[in-house]
Each structure stands twice: as C-alpha cells, then as structure tokens.
Design an enzyme around this catalytic site. Structure first.
Site, PDB file in Angstrom:
ATOM      1  N   MET A  17       0.819  -1.213   0.000  1.00 34.74           N
ATOM      2  CA  MET A  17       0.000   0.000   0.000  1.00 34.74           C
ATOM      3  C   MET A  17       0.856   1.268   0.000  1.00 34.74           C
ATOM      4  O   MET A  17       0.608   2.201  -0.764  1.00 34.74           O
ATOM      5  CB  MET A  17      -0.960  -0.005   1.186  1.00 34.74           C
ATOM      6  CG  MET A  17      -1.914   1.179   1.194  1.00 34.74           C
ATOM      7  SD  MET A  17      -3.251   1.000   2.385  1.00 34.74           S
ATOM      8  CE  MET A  17      -4.264  -0.228   1.571  1.00 34.74           C
ATOM      9  N   CYS A 151       3.381   6.831  11.393  1.00 33.75           N
ATOM     10  CA  CYS A 151       2.353   7.702  10.818  1.00 33.75           C
ATOM     11  C   CYS A 151       1.582   8.475  11.888  1.00 33.75           C
ATOM     12  O   CYS A 151       1.216   9.643  11.684  1.00 33.75           O
ATOM     13  CB  CYS A 151       1.399   6.887   9.950  1.00 33.75           C
ATOM     14  SG  CYS A 151       0.859   5.326  10.680  1.00 33.75           S
ATOM     15  N   GLU A 203       2.549   0.190  18.515  1.00 33.02           N
ATOM     16  CA  GLU A 203       2.237   1.589  18.245  1.00 33.02           C
ATOM     17  C   GLU A 203       2.408   2.485  19.466  1.00 33.02           C
ATOM     18  O   GLU A 203       2.889   3.612  19.347  1.00 33.02           O
ATOM     19  CB  GLU A 203       0.801   1.712  17.718  1.00 33.02           C
ATOM     20  CG  GLU A 203       0.586   1.136  16.341  1.00 33.02           C
ATOM     21  CD  GLU A 203       1.244   1.967  15.264  1.00 33.02           C
ATOM     22  OE1 GLU A 203       0.778   3.088  14.987  1.00 33.02           O
ATOM     23  OE2 GLU A 203       2.235   1.491  14.691  1.00 33.02           O
ATOM     24  N   ARG A 236      -7.526   1.037  16.681  1.00 31.86           N
ATOM     25  CA  ARG A 236      -7.845   0.912  15.262  1.00 31.86           C
ATOM     26  C   ARG A 236      -9.353   1.111  15.091  1.00 31.86           C
ATOM     27  O   ARG A 236     -10.154   0.471  15.792  1.00 31.86           O
ATOM     28  CB  ARG A 236      -7.433  -0.466  14.735  1.00 31.86           C
ATOM     29  CG  ARG A 236      -7.651  -0.643  13.239  1.00 31.86           C
ATOM     30  CD  ARG A 236      -6.597   0.085  12.433  1.00 31.86           C
ATOM     31  NE  ARG A 236      -5.287  -0.519  12.605  1.00 31.86           N
ATOM     32  CZ  ARG A 236      -4.140   0.101  12.314  1.00 31.86           C
ATOM     33  NH1 ARG A 236      -4.147   1.343  11.852  1.00 31.86           N
ATOM     34  NH2 ARG A 236      -2.977  -0.502  12.499  1.00 31.86           N
ATOM     35  N   HIS A 243      -5.403   9.371  10.439  1.00 31.46           N
ATOM     36  CA  HIS A 243      -5.240   9.047  11.855  1.00 31.46           C
ATOM     37  C   HIS A 243      -5.575  10.287  12.695  1.00 31.46           C
ATOM     38  O   HIS A 243      -4.998  11.368  12.487  1.00 31.46           O
ATOM     39  CB  HIS A 243      -3.798   8.634  12.159  1.00 31.46           C
ATOM     40  CG  HIS A 243      -3.436   7.271  11.640  1.00 31.46           C
ATOM     41  ND1 HIS A 243      -4.328   6.415  11.040  1.00 31.46           N
ATOM     42  CD2 HIS A 243      -2.230   6.610  11.652  1.00 31.46           C
ATOM     43  CE1 HIS A 243      -3.709   5.297  10.707  1.00 31.46           C
ATOM     44  NE2 HIS A 243      -2.436   5.394  11.062  1.00 31.46           N
TER      45      HIS A 243
END
Length: 351
Positions: A17, A151, A203, A236, A243
C-alpha cells in the site's frame, strides 16, 4: 537550486500500500524519475501492472504498469532508494543499499531509534540530517540511511513542535487510527465492522519514544532527546485513511488556547526546506469549528501533507487539549519519505 533537478529513483516494496502511494506521488514529482520497482519473489520478473493489486482510486500510471518488478537487491541504476519495505526485511536490506552508495529514505521502523540514523520530519528537525556525517564516517558508507516517523507520531509532533517554546512537559495521547495503517489485507472485516480495536502492536511504544527524538537537539554527533514525557493509547477504527489523535498537553507556561492557535497556525517550515516539492506553506492548519477535524473532510488538506488541528481548549488536568489529524499514508508514510529524500538532497547541497 537548479531549475530542473533530475534524480533516478527506485521504490523498494512497490507492490504494497505505501509502495503504491509512492508510485502515485512519484508520477507527478518534478525532481524524481522512477527507474526501478522491487517486490517479493512472487512478483519479480512480472510487469508491475500484473504483479500489483492496485488499491488506490487514482489509476495506476502507464509507465509503472509496464515496468518489470526487480529483486530487492542493489545493482540498478538509481541514486535514491525510497523504501516501503516491512521492518523485518528493511532491517536486513536497507544497510546494504546505503553501503552500496544509495541514498535510502526509509518508511520502516527498523532503524528509527538507532543513534546515528536521522529520524526526520524536515519541517520539524531538518538539522538532524547532520547525523549523516557521523553515520557515513563510522559505518564507511558512501550512501546514507534516513527514516521518517510512525504515521501517528506525525500528527502529534508538528503541533507539539509549535508549542515547544512554551515548555512541553507531559503529553497524554489517544489515537483513532485508520484501516490503511494496517496495510493490505490488514484487519479482518469481522474484527473491525461495528467495532474499535484498542490494541495495535508496537504503536504505543513508538508514540512514547519517537517524538522525544524528533523534538530533541543535535549535539556533538548525537540527538539529545527532548525532556518530554508521553503516555499513549492506540486504537484501530473503521475509517479508511486519516489518523486522529487526541492530545492533552502540560506546558511550563500556562498559555490560553488563543495563543496556542496562533502559534500553531503561524508555524512555518525552516527556510532550508520551504521550497522543496513536498513542503507545504502551512504545515499546521487549525480549524475552529467544534466538530473538526474529521478524517473524511480534512485528511487531504495541503495535498495530504498538512496536519489539521481542532478543538483547542483548556485542559482541566494539564494545560491544553486538542485533536490532530494526519493523512497516514501520505504525510505519515509515502509523502514523508519523499520529503525526507528531498531534504537530504538539500542538506547535501545537490539542489
């Protein structure tokens, strides 16, 4: 800067991606010309158009569709390598490219916290590219390796950078992270439909460490981490891109929300990077509506390269609270790696 600089670029991990976003962004890049796309063993030797399950709404560029996917090994005629490799593969492969003389701009997490590898957002810490002198000397590399942050980190760091003059002490962050951040095929629909997943492996650790390096100071060939304490919880959620991060920030100076808004809206990139192709004139855009930012409405602000902030308010526990949004696959991934490659060329005096 020359009128029309031109550099040969290879994309590692081009079928994933982030790799697809890189192909899309490079299709219109004024400096970079793609000469190689790499992929896994099952893709090598096949035209990219056949090997890649294209997931973007924009069409696959014709030149990319015709390009034959190559192995992820040094040897092609490129100057710059943009890496969208998974971290486990990047850990082994990326140093080989840097040792072979390529400038490697990596999106992977493998080397972000390594002491001689710059973790860079050019409009935050361009000067950290000074680590490259030490990196190349100590490792004997003719090339170089730089990284962009996680990110979600991107959404937090730009507004925190604007607030650093007021003394950022402690930060609590809660993320609402889009599905595209998990890659493809990512999260099962059975798990995420009508649901929120309150755990994303690795994360929270990244959100609690990477901002300290990004906001730190380069001194004597090393980065002294910023004295900021961070606590993160990551989730998520069933949005496609964008985000969202909710932040509560303790400052040394008890400023009002209006002053924080002025600082964030007025934040500008350093002069060294302001004219780079991926730079935006306003890295932080503050919305005043009570229900913004929203991923669907605001993620493409600044072509997906601006962080959008809203709901700036007094915090009854810390000093301020606000919400920040980043386009995770552009500003938080592919666009970030391109921006880093441009900034490194600037630091090297090549543009």
């Amino acid at each position: 800067m020359s009128a029309k600089p031109s550099f040969r670029v290879a994309v590692l991990g081009a079928t994933g991606m982030v790799g697809q976003w890189l192909v899309h962004l490079l299709d219109r890049h004024p400096w970079f010309r793609v000469v190689a796309l790499t992929g896994s063993d099952r893709s090598v030797g096949r035209p990219y158009g056949e090997a890649c399950r294209w997931l973007l709404s924009a069409p696959m560029p014709d030149w990319a569709a015709r390009m034959v996917v190559q192995p992820t090994e040094p040897g092609f005629d490129a100057e710059i390598v943009i890496s969208a490799l998974p971290s486990d593969i990047a850990r082994e492969v990326e140093p080989r490219f840097a040792a072979a003389g390529y400038l490697v701009a990596s999106n992977a997490s493998a080397y972000r916290m390594t002491s001689d590898v710059p973790l860079v957002m050019p409009d935050v810490n361009f000067d950290h590219l000074g680590l490259l002198s030490h990196q190349r000397e100590s490792r004997g590399w003719s090339g170089a390796l730089i990284t962009n942050p996680n990110c979600t980190t991107t959404a937090a760091v730009l507004p925190l950078k604007a607030l650093m003059p007021y003394g950022v002490r402690r930060v609590h962050l809660v993320s609402l992270q889009a599905l595209s951040g998990a890659g493809y095929p990512g999260v099962s629909a059975v798990e995420i439909a009508d649901n929120v997943l309150p755990y994303i492996p690795g994360e929270e650790e990244k959100l609690e460490t990477e901002p300290r390096k990004l906001l730190g100071k380069l001194q004597d060939g090393r980065v002294e981490a910023a004295p900021v304490r961070l606590s993160a919880q990551t989730n998520r959620v069933p949005t496609l891109d964008g985000h969202l991060v909710c932040l509560s920030v303790e400052l040394e100076e008890a400023i009002r929300p209006e002053e924080a808004v002025r600082a964030m809206n007025g934040y500008r990139p350093p002069e060294e990077v302001a004219d780079l192709p991926s730079a935006v004139a306003q890295p932080i855009v503050v919305r005043t509506e009570p229900d913004r930012p929203q991923p669907r409405l605001d993620r493409m602000t600044g072509g997906g390269m601006s962080v959008v902030v809203g709901r700036v308010q007094p915090c009854p526990v810390f000093t301020l609270k606000f919400v920040a949004l980043t386009h995770n696959t552009i500003r938080g991934a592919a666009g970030a790696a391109l921006f880093n490659a441009e900034a490194t060329l600037r630091w090297m005096g090549r543009v």
